[in-house]
Motif scaffolding. Structure first.
Motif, short mmCIF file in Angstrom:
data_model
loop_
_atom_site.label_atom_id
_atom_site.label_comp_id
_atom_site.label_asym_id
_atom_site.label_seq_id
_atom_site.Cartn_x
_atom_site.Cartn_y
_atom_site.Cartn_z
N VAL A 40 7.78 28.05 3.58
CA VAL A 40 7.70 26.68 3.09
C VAL A 40 6.31 26.45 2.54
O VAL A 40 5.37 27.21 2.83
CB VAL A 40 8.00 25.63 4.18
CG1 VAL A 40 9.43 25.77 4.68
CG2 VAL A 40 7.00 25.72 5.33
N GLU A 76 10.54 22.80 0.93
CA GLU A 76 11.21 24.05 1.23
C GLU A 76 11.69 24.69 -0.07
O GLU A 76 12.26 24.01 -0.94
CB GLU A 76 12.40 23.80 2.16
CG GLU A 76 11.98 23.27 3.52
CD GLU A 76 13.14 23.15 4.49
OE1 GLU A 76 14.27 23.49 4.09
OE2 GLU A 76 12.92 22.72 5.64
N LYS A 129 5.93 18.48 3.07
CA LYS A 129 6.63 19.75 3.19
C LYS A 129 7.66 19.91 2.08
O LYS A 129 8.45 19.01 1.79
CB LYS A 129 7.33 19.83 4.56
CG LYS A 129 8.05 21.15 4.82
CD LYS A 129 8.67 21.14 6.21
CE LYS A 129 9.40 22.43 6.51
NZ LYS A 129 10.01 22.42 7.86
#
Length: 233
Positions: free
Chosen positions: A150, A159, A157
């Motif tokens: 990630v 992904e 964040k």
């Protein structure tokens, strides 16, 4: 990681393919699970957590494209290698496959030995990744978490599918450096894996959508580079 530790999910609605390909995979020592459509593939993948999925496109109940897209959204399966094994070789089919997160596209019919060679090439990346312990990489406001696959941009964040992550890791390894298309294909997809010429473009477009257009510069006729604000002036 030995062959007998590796789990492969083979998904196809043709019994002959399941039998022949399954036999050749088992002969190499792999643990093989089978499914006849996308619905069964999802159930088996969740239960067995395979390292590699060989996925047909044209299947009843749920086709391979939809199955791949759903698999990529499952946390426990986000790092599984997915390769389409299909008779459909049109460019739009390949692009559709890469759009939903496929790592490779293998066209049928294919000789068993050639298929095994391609699978070994894909799995070498898995083995290398499991043996490679690297620290997080920070570049500008982006942090790349090698272990978790990630990234964090300004603390948020994001992904990424495996190939998008590996492409970003390559470009950020030397900011400002122009990576030629053939170097990108060889490094990210492997010299033994044959993919279409537009594969890189699809993945770059996805990275631009998720991270920002300004980070990625196209050098026409050559390749791509990663740049930070002010670097390319």
């Amino acid at each position: 990681m030995n062959n007998n530790d590796i789990k492969i999910l083979l998904v196809d609605d043709e019994p002959d393919i399941l039998e022949i390909v399954g036999y050749n995979l088992k002969s190499e020592g792999y643990k093989v699970f089978t499914a006849e459509n996308g619905v069964e593939a999802l159930k088996s993948a969740k239960k067995n957590i395979p390292h590699l999925i060989l996925l047909d496109i044209m299947m009843p109940e749920m086709d391979g494209i939809e199955a791949c897209e759903k698999i990529r959204k499952i946390k426990s399966l986000e790092n599984v290698i997915i390769a389409f094994l299909t008779a459909r070789g049109e460019d739009y089919s390949q692009l559709a496959g890469f759009e939903v997160g496929a790592d490779d596209y293998i066209t049928k019919p294919i000789k068993p030995k050639v298929l095994i060679s391609k699978i070994k090439s894909l799995l070498r990346r898995l083995k290398a990744g499991s043996e490679n312990e690297e620290e997080n990489t920070k570049i500008g406001d982006i942090v790349i978490d090698i272990d978790e696959y990630v990234i964090y941009k300004s603390g948020k964040k994001i992904e990424l599918p495996r190939k998008e992550f590996e492409l970003l890791s390559l470009l950020t390894s030397k900011p400002g450096k122009v990576f030629k298309r053939e170097v990108i294909l060889d490094t990210v997809w492997g010299s033994e894996v044959v993919v279409g010429g537009r594969t890189i473009d699809v993945h770059i477009r996805k990275l631009r959508e998720k991270i920002g257009d300004d980070y990625f510069k196209t050098v026409k006729g050559v390749g791509y580079k990663f740049v930070l604000k002010g670097m390319d002036k």
